[in-house]
Design a protein around this motif. Structure first.
Motif, mmCIF file in Angstrom:
data_model
loop_
_atom_site.group_PDB
_atom_site.id
_atom_site.type_symbol
_atom_site.label_atom_id
_atom_site.label_comp_id
_atom_site.label_asym_id
_atom_site.label_seq_id
_atom_site.Cartn_x
_atom_site.Cartn_y
_atom_site.Cartn_z
ATOM 1 N N ASN A 190 -3.595 11.527 2.696
ATOM 2 C CA ASN A 190 -4.704 10.357 2.766
ATOM 3 C C ASN A 190 -5.101 10.261 1.175
ATOM 4 O O ASN A 190 -6.104 10.330 0.807
ATOM 5 N N PRO A 191 -3.796 9.956 0.305
ATOM 6 C CA PRO A 191 -4.079 10.139 -1.039
ATOM 7 C C PRO A 191 -5.230 9.081 -1.700
ATOM 8 O O PRO A 191 -5.660 9.039 -2.506
ATOM 9 N N LEU A 192 -5.124 8.000 -1.158
ATOM 10 C CA LEU A 192 -5.913 6.666 -1.553
ATOM 11 C C LEU A 192 -7.358 7.036 -1.503
ATOM 12 O O LEU A 192 -8.114 6.321 -2.372
ATOM 13 N N TYR A 220 2.224 1.864 -3.762
ATOM 14 C CA TYR A 220 1.281 2.275 -4.503
ATOM 15 C C TYR A 220 1.016 3.854 -4.115
ATOM 16 O O TYR A 220 0.965 4.536 -4.982
ATOM 17 N N ARG A 221 0.714 4.032 -2.775
ATOM 18 C CA ARG A 221 0.533 5.477 -2.266
ATOM 19 C C ARG A 221 1.467 6.460 -2.916
ATOM 20 O O ARG A 221 1.249 7.535 -3.381
ATOM 21 N N LYS A 222 2.956 6.164 -2.567
ATOM 22 C CA LYS A 222 4.218 6.840 -3.310
ATOM 23 C C LYS A 222 3.799 7.311 -5.098
ATOM 24 O O LYS A 222 3.697 8.086 -5.460
ATOM 25 N N ASP A 275 -7.710 4.419 8.040
ATOM 26 C CA ASP A 275 -6.425 3.971 7.834
ATOM 27 C C ASP A 275 -5.947 2.664 8.085
ATOM 28 O O ASP A 275 -5.050 1.903 7.557
ATOM 29 N N VAL A 331 0.679 9.390 -5.480
ATOM 30 C CA VAL A 331 1.023 10.828 -5.191
ATOM 31 C C VAL A 331 2.169 11.384 -6.354
ATOM 32 O O VAL A 331 1.840 12.663 -6.882
ATOM 33 N N ARG A 376 0.827 -1.120 0.117
ATOM 34 C CA ARG A 376 0.101 0.103 0.182
ATOM 35 C C ARG A 376 0.895 1.138 0.140
ATOM 36 O O ARG A 376 0.464 2.263 -0.712
ATOM 37 N N ALA A 377 1.813 1.240 0.843
ATOM 38 C CA ALA A 377 3.008 2.425 0.787
ATOM 39 C C ALA A 377 3.676 2.532 -0.639
ATOM 40 O O ALA A 377 3.722 3.708 -1.109
ATOM 41 N N TYR A 412 -1.443 14.650 0.193
ATOM 42 C CA TYR A 412 -0.367 14.162 0.847
ATOM 43 C C TYR A 412 -0.607 13.625 2.254
ATOM 44 O O TYR A 412 0.194 12.896 3.036
#
Length: 416
Positions: free
Chosen positions: A193-195, A167-169, A252, A172, A164-165, A191
């Motif tokens: 809670n982008p999901l 993909y988050r990067k 989260d 963003v 998840r981290a 920045y």
């Protein structure tokens, strides 16, 4: 925050009864937690940068200066209680709860600042089997309620926290390139809670997401196998579903499986039940690594759905079977003796006795208005002879006289 009036409560009781019946079939046990918890519990468990914590919580300081919050959801409190009372150490738990939650949101149909949820939480089971059980349980409930045909099951996997981290990067990085085209809510979430941008209600933002990185490309192998196992179990049970790669839960603590039951019968408030797996929450709140999964459903939305699809059972507002009319002083002296005898001999029958006097005519109007099927008429002569007149308020059977000791048998013949 709304009152639930006596005219509304029978439907609430019906729904709650159906939920309890299904949960008992699966061996779930009830837990009851306080409405107020330390604010820090939700900041840690729900996430400091979620809309709930940032904008929606009812938070205040008590007389000791401690920050307390009316619970905005039930999972964090349930985990806190399970940890505090030693329910998780080398144990498997299947728990459920119900009650009011509080969020300061813009009130609209199906969304209130005090709203009621039924929540289910499971601990100690890491496999897709328990995820499937939760979905099968909700499927059985919605079938029992008669609303399954108006619902669609959406499922997705959020992978491990590491996946998840990653993909988050990537997300963003992509959104930064189109930052000037994002709606205000998505900009605020970019920045922190982008999901959540994935389920943005903005059509222009959704159009931008068509070219965004795809979550599936970042899912770890273990989560992919877990999701395949879940789908196989749903397929084996004939459960229809849609894989929705943009489905994310608003809190989260979710990992791997997430699911929502959605409907288009309620307008904008389309989700009536949502949940998934949250293996990281227990250690986040101070416990040991513990697999966990669960769901919550909004009672108000399900009630609206029952009404929208005409699935409310007939005569659900009926709360009285018998109405005891009391006519005369002699009758008044013994009427409650008769009423208590009936309640003792026929505990399943709901009897309302006239109190406060009134003419015979007005009492018969009350009997009709009560929804009772049968009126028992006790006059002075009947009181002396320990008899009572039995009147079918639907007019299907002629009025008859019965002795008190034969009354249960007579009423039984009338279907009571």
């Amino acid at each position: 925050m709304n009152d639930i009036l006596p005219s509304d409560s029978p439907l609430w009781q019906y729904l709650e009864g159906q939920v309890k019946a299904v949960l008992s079939q699966y061996g779930y046990r009830e837990i009851r937690m306080p409405i107020v918890e330390p604010t820090e519990l939700f900041a840690r468990g729900v996430g400091e940068h979620t809309d709930i914590v940032e904008k929606e919580m009812y938070t205040f300081n008590d007389r000791n200066g401690d920050s307390l919050t009316l619970r905005p959801e039930g999972t964090a409190g349930c985990v806190r209680a399970a940890l505090e009372h030693g329910l998780l150490y080398n144990q498997i738990q299947r728990l459920w709860y119900q009650g009011p939650m509080f969020r300061y949101e813009r009130p609209q149909k199906g969304r209130y600042r005090q709203f009621f949820q039924i929540g289910v939480e499971t601990f100690g089971m890491a496999g897709a089997d328990i995820d499937a059980e939760l979905i099968l349980l909700t499927h059985r409930l919605f079938t029992r309620l008669g609303v399954l045909g108006s619902l669609t099951l959406h499922i997705n996997t959020l992978g491990s926290s590491e996946a998840r981290a990653r993909y988050r990067k990537a997300l963003v990085d992509y959104l930064e390139g189109v930052k000037d085209q994002l709606d205000d809510d998505s900009l605020r979430r970019l920045y922190v809670n982008p999901l959540r941008i994935l389920d943005s209600k903005s059509a222009s933002t959704q159009k931008l997401l068509n070219a965004a990185p795809v979550f599936d490309d970042y899912i770890d192998d273990e989560s992919r196998l877990h999701f395949a196992d879940l789908r196989a179990r749903l397929d084996a049970n004939g459960i229809a579903y849609q894989v929705n790669p943009r489905l994310v839960r608003g809190l989260d603590y979710y990992t791997k499986t997430v699911f929502e039951w959605m409907t288009d019968a309620l307008g904008a408030q389309g989700t009536v039940c949502g949940g998934g797996r949250y293996d990281g929450l227990v250690p986040m709140l101070g416990g040991k690594e513990t697999p966990a999964s669960g769901f919550a459903m909004g009672i108000e939305r399900i009630l609206l759905l029952l009404q929208a699809v005409d699935a409310v059972p007939a005569n659900i507002e009926k709360t009285v079977d018998l109405f005891l009319v009391v006519a005369g002083d002699q009758a008044d002296a013994v009427a409650q003796v008769l009423a208590e005898q009936i309640r003792t001999e026929m505990p399943a029958v709901r009897l309302q006795m006239n109190c406060g006097g009134g003419s015979f005519k007005s009492q018969m109007k009350k009997a009709d208005k009560s929804g009772a099927a049968v009126a028992l008429i006790l006059g002075d002569d009947e009181a002396l002879e320990k008899r009572v007149q039995v009147k079918d308020l639907h007019g299907n059977i002629a009025q008859q006289s019965s002795s008190w000791h034969e009354l249960a048998e007579v009423l039984g013949q009338l279907g009571l």
